[in-house]
Scaffold this active site. Structure first.
Site, PDB file in Angstrom:
ATOM      1  N   GLU A  39      -7.394  35.223  43.525  1.00  0.00           N
ATOM      2  CA  GLU A  39      -7.945  33.875  43.632  1.00  0.00           C
ATOM      3  C   GLU A  39      -7.693  33.033  42.386  1.00  0.00           C
ATOM      4  OE1 GLU A  39      -9.516  36.608  44.523  1.00  0.00           O
ATOM      5  OE2 GLU A  39     -10.239  36.383  46.580  1.00  0.00           O
ATOM      6  N   PHE A  85     -24.534  41.360  50.899  1.00  0.00           N
ATOM      7  CA  PHE A  85     -23.178  41.811  50.576  1.00  0.00           C
ATOM      8  C   PHE A  85     -22.290  40.613  50.208  1.00  0.00           C
ATOM      9  CE2 PHE A  85     -18.810  42.908  52.051  1.00  0.00           C
ATOM     10  CZ  PHE A  85     -18.518  43.769  51.005  1.00  0.00           C
ATOM     11  N   GLN A  86     -21.635  40.701  49.071  1.00  0.00           N
ATOM     12  CA  GLN A  86     -20.764  39.654  48.543  1.00  0.00           C
ATOM     13  C   GLN A  86     -21.477  38.317  48.364  1.00  0.00           C
ATOM     14  OE1 GLN A  86     -17.009  39.782  50.760  1.00  0.00           O
ATOM     15  NE2 GLN A  86     -16.302  41.285  49.253  1.00  0.00           N
ATOM     16  N   MET A 138       1.374  34.807  19.198  1.00  0.00           N
ATOM     17  CA  MET A 138       0.479  33.864  18.528  1.00  0.00           C
ATOM     18  C   MET A 138      -0.640  34.613  17.796  1.00  0.00           C
ATOM     19  SD  MET A 138       0.251  30.795  17.783  1.00  0.00           S
ATOM     20  CE  MET A 138       0.864  29.476  18.814  1.00  0.00           C
ATOM     21  N   LYS A 183     -21.755  30.956  55.923  1.00  0.00           N
ATOM     22  CA  LYS A 183     -21.011  31.299  57.134  1.00  0.00           C
ATOM     23  C   LYS A 183     -21.628  30.684  58.393  1.00  0.00           C
ATOM     24  CE  LYS A 183     -18.562  35.172  59.175  1.00  0.00           C
ATOM     25  NZ  LYS A 183     -18.247  36.606  59.088  1.00  0.00           N
TER      26      LYS A 183
HETATM   27  C1  TPP Z   1      -6.877  34.899  29.056  1.00  0.00           C
HETATM   28  C2  TPP Z   1      -6.607  34.858  27.596  1.00  0.00           C
HETATM   29  N1  TPP Z   1      -6.919  35.927  26.811  1.00  0.00           N
HETATM   30  C3  TPP Z   1      -6.660  35.892  25.487  1.00  0.00           C
HETATM   31  C4  TPP Z   1      -6.112  34.781  24.903  1.00  0.00           C
HETATM   32  C5  TPP Z   1      -5.843  34.746  23.397  1.00  0.00           C
HETATM   33  N2  TPP Z   1      -4.386  34.633  23.148  1.00  0.00           N
HETATM   34  C6  TPP Z   1      -3.809  33.445  22.852  1.00  0.00           C
HETATM   35  S1  TPP Z   1      -2.147  33.569  22.691  1.00  0.00           S
HETATM   36  C7  TPP Z   1      -2.180  35.216  22.968  1.00  0.00           C
HETATM   37  C8  TPP Z   1      -0.909  36.019  22.952  1.00  0.00           C
HETATM   38  C9  TPP Z   1       0.047  35.625  24.016  1.00  0.00           C
HETATM   39  O1  TPP Z   1       1.124  36.513  23.993  1.00  0.00           O
HETATM   40  P1  TPP Z   1       2.454  36.209  24.799  1.00  0.00           P
HETATM   41  O2  TPP Z   1       2.131  35.797  26.178  1.00  0.00           O
HETATM   42  O3  TPP Z   1       3.395  37.336  24.649  1.00  0.00           O
HETATM   43  O4  TPP Z   1       3.006  34.894  24.067  1.00  0.00           O
HETATM   44  P2  TPP Z   1       3.692  34.745  22.619  1.00  0.00           P
HETATM   45  O5  TPP Z   1       2.643  34.196  21.702  1.00  0.00           O
HETATM   46  O6  TPP Z   1       4.176  36.086  22.195  1.00  0.00           O
HETATM   47  O7  TPP Z   1       4.784  33.774  22.833  1.00  0.00           O
HETATM   48  C10 TPP Z   1      -3.487  35.652  23.187  1.00  0.00           C
HETATM   49  C11 TPP Z   1      -3.865  37.061  23.414  1.00  0.00           C
HETATM   50  C12 TPP Z   1      -5.831  33.681  25.748  1.00  0.00           C
HETATM   51  N3  TPP Z   1      -5.333  32.538  25.287  1.00  0.00           N
HETATM   52  N4  TPP Z   1      -6.062  33.752  27.080  1.00  0.00           N
END
Ligand code: TPP
Ligand code: MG
Lengths: 588, 182
Positions: free
Chosen positions: A52, A114-115, A485, A164
């Site tokens: 979803e 349920f749900q 990042m 529902k």
């Molecule tokens: C759902 C979610 N969990 C954690 C984060 C924190 N976060 C920001 S960037 C990142 C790393 C992303 O890695 P990747 O997709 O390989 O991109 P890159 O920076 O290597 O280009 C994380 C864990 C986030 N933004 N979203």
């Protein structure tokens, strides 16, 4: 006796009357009556997602690329909770979504059936408004109001929770009414006097800048046209937020590039030194302002926004104009022309020194990087992708991380609605399902998700959706084997303690593509990159492109946290030069 | 300066904090109070007291009175954010010190004591227009309508006189004179 319709029929009747052609959803017990009704409405196509959250992001991609609201259909309980991330994402980035959720029958509400979950309670803080339909007679009104709320003013997501038994119950349907009330929330509140004040400020300014955001895109394509006219009329420089990219041509000489944490040197210095800052449809987000106390200290500030609560929330402004960006710019241009100020000439002289200064900043070439002929630099990969796709009307989505910032820096957008990225919430896993939604809205166009290998795994299951509906999306993974990042922050701020940021045990993305029934392509070296990108573009199927890039590259320029705009961290080249000359200490 | 390790900026100096009374006219529909209160808790605003009831059953309108504290910017945000809620019709805001506004809170006070103490308690309440709602040999229930600080004062006085239970409302507010808030 008038024609009575069931709740399920009314849902579709309303969708038809709102010109909905696609819905993104996933069935379950509490929405079965609605799914049962689907077959009777040929003008509405249902796209079955695999999760979803994917439905929500796909609807966002659909909405942002088409300007129409995205529609989501989910079941109660886990169906509803799974969509919460996407609703929050849409709320933060002002994307119009209408989410319809099933609920347990009214007599079971509150019994931990349920749900069952408190869907309206859970989604209250991440929607503009939501409704639990307890009486079938309210359903037609609520359905129309839902579209009204989602699409007017500052757009955003709404949710209609339908038990529902209400889906089975019958009542008379009525069409949406024209008159809009919503307790008087919809007015364009600005007036001519404010426009005159704005023009007065514009005439006096010696160092002006336009700072534009997603509000320009949300105001519709006309707003982008008018913005172009205004910018060329005034000769002012313009910078854009992440969400505003595309409202103004990225390759124009007046465009300074993106501003903010990973914005260009010239854009951020212009923001810091300007004497007039005109914010159009942006919200002074903390990734933009940096240190609030030292944000643009010498400027008079104007804020044009449709949402009154955005004004003075973060930055106090001297002039606020509350209204639809399109209307405000339109009246500004009209007034400027009526006054026959010969602005183009007089202004250009007045701000010529300012442009000289900007040219000096530009010579820093802050987006430069040290290229390599052995390993693919991620920036180079985006540049090549841009060069090879710029002559097509390409739609770009992204995940979240370094790749997202490189995409924003190096891909140049010339039209609005071509750039879909999760800015406010920064949701990893956004880009792939968003690309699905974009491709649904634009079946003939090239749609590319510039992805990170970590992010893309969060919603990779939607490749199945792409395959099922022949949606030839291209997943262009800048695979650096790191949550890049996160790794960058750890390198710069946590003494290189790379705690849990290595992407271990990655799948073989080429084989993964094949397992899904789409095409996998891998690029290992810079000299094969172009050829592989061409191959991707020419493949009429969904593609996962595994672009192996330098795992240690960092994203520059960067404003470190708590620093003002004029104290940017520049790339390795500049850092080298500084070491040699010993100059520019202020910039570290 | 120590290097910041945060991805966010550090908090900056705050403005002066004032007490305000915010009055909100809303559609009386299910969930509306949760929306208003959720907005306060979700955005970190403060609620000192809250009073809510339907005021017009024909128009289906309720009036919510919230006493809150905040810097001028926070108060401004509270008002603007409230106005964005779909069931909200209008929002008024008064400073606590505003002379043009009447504020009242009500308290019900139960005293259980001997007749001497009860008498003294009733006397003490006279200054605040106490009304006796219930009276037995061993107890009395007094109603007081006053400002918050006066109610605070009287409860302190009544403590040694056998005050065993206090029930208080949030503040309600009304402008003086013929004017009506539009
Ligand atoms: C759902 C979610 N969990 C954690 C984060 C924190 N976060 C920001 S960037 C990142 C790393 C992303 O890695 P990747 O997709 O390989 O991109 P890159 O920076 O290597 O280009 C994380 C864990 C986030 N933004 N979203
Ligand atoms: Mg990565």
């Amino acid at each position: 006796m008038a024609n009575l319709m069931t709740g399920a029929e009314i849902v579709f009747k309303a969708l038809e009357d709102q010109d909905v052609t696609h819905i993104f959803g996933y069935p379950g017990g509490a929405v079965l009556p609605i799914y049962d009704e689907l077959k009777n409405h040929k003008s509405i196509k249902h796209i079955l997602v695999r999760h979803e959250q994917g439905a929500g992001h796909a609807a966002e991609g659909y909405a942002r690329s088409s300007g129409k609201p995205g529609v989501v259909l989910v079941t109660s309980g886990p169906g509803a909770t799974n969509v919460v991330t996407a609703l929050t994402d849409a709320y933060m980035d002002s994307v119009p979504l209408v989410c319809i959720s099933g609920q347990v029958p009214t007599h079971l509400i509150g019994t931990d059936a349920f749900q069952e979950c408190d869907t309206t309670g859970i989604t209250r803080p991440c929607t503009k408004h939501n409704w639990l339909v307890k009486n079938i007679n309210d359903l037609p009104r609520i359905m129309h109001e839902a579209f009204e709320v989602a699409t007017t003013g500052r757009p955003g997501p709404v949710l209609v929770d339908i038990p529902k038994d209400i889906q089975f119950a019958k009542t008379k349907y009525f069409k949406p009414k024209k008159e809009k009330k919503l307790n008087g929330k919809l007015s364009n509140k600005f007036n001519q006097k404010e426009i005159d004040q704005l023009i007065d400020l514009m005439l006096k300014a010696k160092k002006p800048v336009f700072y534009t955001g997603g509000g320009v895109i949300n105001s519709g394509p006309k707003a982008s046209e008018l913005l172009r006219e205004l910018v060329s009329l005034t000769g002012f420089p313009i910078t854009s937020t992440l969400q505003g990219l595309g409202a103004f041509p990225g390759d124009s000489n007046q465009f300074l590039g993106m501003l903010g944490m990973h914005g260009t040197y010239e854009a951020n210095n212009v923001m810091h030194d300007c004497d007039l800052l005109i914010n159009i449809g942006a919200r002074f987000d903390d990734r933009i302002t940096g240190k609030i106390d030292e944000f643009s200290p010498k400027s008079k500030k104007v804020h044009i926004d449709i949402d009154p609560s955005s004004i003075n929330k973060i930055i106090k402004v001297n002039l606020s104009i509350v209204g639809d960006v399109k209307e405000v710019i339109n009246l500004t241009i009209k007034t400027l022309k009526k006054k026959k100020l010969n602005l183009e000439k007089s202004n250009k002289e007045k701000i010529s020194k300012w442009w000289e200064q900007i040219q000096k900043w530009r010579t820093k070439k802050s987006l430069n990087f040290i290229n390599s002929d052995k390993v693919i630099k991620p920036q180079f990969a985006v540049q090549r992708l841009y060069e090879l796709t710029k002559n097509k009307d390409t739609y770009i989505t992204t995940e979240v991380g370094q790749h997202q910032m490189w995409a924003a820096q190096h891909y140049k957008f010339n039209k609005p609605n071509r750039w879909m990225t999760s800015g406010g919430l920064g949701t990893m896993g956004y880009g792939l399902p968003a690309a699905v939604g974009v491709q649904v809205a634009h079946p003939e166009k090239l749609v590319v998700d510039i992805a990170g290998e970590a992010s893309v795994l969060m919603t990779i299951q939607e490749m199945s959706t792409a395959v099922q509906y022949n949606l030839p999306i291209k997943i262009f993974i800048l695979n650096n084997q790191y949550m890049g990042m996160v790794r960058q922050w750890q390198e710069l701020l946590h003494e290189k303690n790379y705690s849990e940021s290595y992407s271990a045990a990655l799948p073989d993305f080429v084989k993964l593509a094949e397992a899904y029934g789409c095409v996998g392509i891998r690029a290992n070296t810079p000299n094969e990159l172009d050829e592989k990108i061409e191959e991707m573009i020419n493949t009429d199927k969904p593609v996962i492109f595994d672009c192996l890039v330098d795992p240690h590259e960092n994203c520059f320029p960067m404003i470190p946290s708590g620093k003002p705009h004029n104290q940017m961290l520049l790339g390795p080249q500049d850092q080298e030069e500084k070491k040699i000359t010993g100059k520019g200490k202020t910039l570290v | 300066m120590a290097k910041s390790k945060s991805a966010y900026s550090t908090p900056t100096k705050q403005g002066k904090i004032d007490t305000h009374i915010i009055v909100v006219w809303v559609d009386n529909e299910s969930g509306v109070l949760a929306r208003v209160v959720g907005l306060f808790s979700g955005r970190g605003y403060n609620i000192e007291s809250l009073a809510v009831a339907e005021i017009d059953s024909k128009k289906n309108l309720s009036r919510i009175t919230i006493v809150t504290t905040g810097t001028p910017r926070v108060i401004e945000q509270i008002k603007l954010q409230l106005k964005k809620l779909v069931p909200v019709h209008k929002v008024a805001d008064f400073k606590k010190e505003d002379k043009k506004i009447i504020f009242k809170e009500m308290a019900l006070l139960k005293i259980v004591a001997n007749s001497v103490k009860i008498k003294r308690a009733i006397n003490a309440c006279k200054k605040f227009n106490g009304v006796i709602l219930d009276n037995t040999k061993k107890s009395v229930v007094i109603q007081i309508t006053a400002l918050r600080r006066d109610i605070d004062k009287i409860t302190k006085i009544l403590k040694p006189l056998g005050l065993v239970s206090v029930s208080r409302t949030g503040a309600v507010a009304m402008t003086r004179g013929a004017e009506v808030f539009k």
